[in-house]
Design an enzyme around this catalytic site. Structure first.
Site, PDB file in Angstrom:
ATOM      1  N   GLY A 113     -16.044  17.437   6.261  1.00  0.00           N
ATOM      2  CA  GLY A 113     -15.453  16.570   7.283  1.00  0.00           C
ATOM      3  C   GLY A 113     -15.026  15.227   6.726  1.00  0.00           C
ATOM      4  N   PRO A 130     -14.143  28.630   1.005  1.00  0.00           N
ATOM      5  CG  PRO A 130     -14.738  26.526   1.747  1.00  0.00           C
ATOM      6  CD  PRO A 130     -14.777  27.967   2.135  1.00  0.00           C
ATOM      7  CE1 TYR A 182     -24.539  29.350   6.623  1.00  0.00           C
ATOM      8  CE2 TYR A 182     -23.780  30.624   4.733  1.00  0.00           C
ATOM      9  CZ  TYR A 182     -23.661  29.524   5.562  1.00  0.00           C
ATOM     10  OH  TYR A 182     -22.670  28.610   5.339  1.00  0.00           O
ATOM     11  NE  ARG A 197     -23.273  30.647  -7.845  1.00  0.00           N
ATOM     12  CZ  ARG A 197     -23.845  31.744  -8.321  1.00  0.00           C
ATOM     13  NH1 ARG A 197     -23.212  32.488  -9.227  1.00  0.00           N
ATOM     14  NH2 ARG A 197     -25.039  32.124  -7.890  1.00  0.00           N
ATOM     15  CE  LYS A 203     -34.240  20.209  -9.680  1.00  0.00           C
ATOM     16  NZ  LYS A 203     -34.522  21.532 -10.263  1.00  0.00           N
ATOM     17  CB  SER A 208     -21.011  12.656   9.761  1.00  0.00           C
ATOM     18  OG  SER A 208     -21.930  13.680  10.121  1.00  0.00           O
ATOM     19  CG  ASP A 242     -30.755  32.998 -13.269  1.00  0.00           C
ATOM     20  OD1 ASP A 242     -30.863  31.758 -13.325  1.00  0.00           O
ATOM     21  OD2 ASP A 242     -30.903  33.744 -14.253  1.00  0.00           O
TER      22      ASP A 242
END
Length: 313
Positions: free
Chosen positions: A22, A162, A135, A207, A186, A18, A269
């Protein structure tokens, strides 16, 4: 989850069904004609099975057992929870004869101090950034476990990495959502309230963003065609890297926001860049076409506006 039944369909179980990734996989399979006749796809959410809890591992396998598993646990839960998820998913897959597992990692697992561009061989070459070390180390362990299952049992469990994912069904929460989708929310609120967009940090970090539907298409390819145990980076090329400031400007254009943008340099940052190489992907798929970033951001903004009542905000 179990062995392949040659007389029946190949069953594919997608956990995190969900969520952002996915839902993208589901769209590719069901809406883009990506489903093969001999496949049965099963999409589970956390409501169907709690992957942290070992007892949840046998939930909802229908009449037969899935032959393949896509494990999407990109959510930033604690290190301990992620270690449990890793072990529960992979060990259960092993016990029940699953032939292939594709797990989703994150580009944040790479070393903080490294040379660029990053590639798949560099995952364990130093500590990750302090902001998410727990993590990141937990996610790195999936690669370690995949190699161990291959060495001991010959299983071809693998992982995709990814870069920054965004798209429909993302978490648009301003406090804890993915960076681009949080900025969409935002900007939407700033336009609605007639206030400036307050961007955390200088806007200088760079990025590589990948549209979720592009990622979904690539994960389906990995599941069917990619047979390495070694992970593979799924990303646009290095030349497609943009600054956060450039991304905000694309969002503003997509939402027709004409107000001011303020960059709060009192906020961290984070990593200034995480430039990743997609050379390995290009060796396999030299002609894969990524959705242009501005177009993908516009489609994401349009989805957000049309589904605001159900979006995760």
């Amino acid at each position: 989850m179990g062995s392949v039944n040659n007389a029946g369909p190949m069953r594919v179980l997608v956990t995190g069904g969900s969520g952002l990734v996915g839902k993208a996989i589901e769209h590719v399979v069901q809406e883009e004609g990506g489903k093969h006749e001999e496949e049965e796809w099963i999409f589970l959410s956390s409501k169907d099975a709690d992957l942290v809890c070992k007892s949840g591992r046998t939930v909802s396998t229908h009449e037969g057992e899935p032959a393949l598993l896509v494990s999407d646990s990109l959510q930033r839960s604690s290190q301990r929870d992620n270690l449990k998820i890793n072990d529960n998913v992979l060990q259960t897959a092993h016990e029940m004869g699953v032939t292939k597992v594709v797990s989703c990692l994150s580009s944040c697992i790479f070393p903080d101090r490294t040379t660029y561009p990053i590639d798949e061989t560099m995952i364990h070459n130093g500590p990750p950034h302090d902001s998410n070390f727990g993590y990141s180390h937990a996610k790195r362990m999936i690669d370690v476990q995949n190699r161990a299952y291959f060495q001991q049992y010959g299983h071809r469990y693998t992982a995709v990495i990814p870069t920054n994912v965004f798209g429909p069904h993302d978490n648009f929460n301003i406090e804890n959502g993915h960076v681009l989708s949080a900025l969409v929310n935002k900007t939407y609120k700033a336009k609605k309230d007639g206030t400036p967009v307050n961007v955390w940090g200088s806007g200088s970090p760079r990025r590589q963003f990948i549209y979720s539907l592009d990622l979904g298409r690539l994960i389906v390819w990995v599941l069917r065609e990619y047979n390495e145990v070694d992970p593979i980076i799924l990303s646009v090329g290095e030349e497609e890297e943009v600054s956060i400031k450039e991304a905000v400007e694309m969002i503003a254009q997509s939402l027709d926001f004409k107000g001011k943008m303020l960059f709060d340099t009192t906020m961290s940052d984070g990593q200034m860049k995480k430039t990743a190489s997609n050379a390995k992907l290009r060796r396999y798929l030299p002609n894969f076409t990524f959705t242009p970033l501005q177009e993908a951001i516009k489609m994401t903004c349009d989805w957000f506006l049309a589904n605001y009542d159900i979006a995760r905000t």
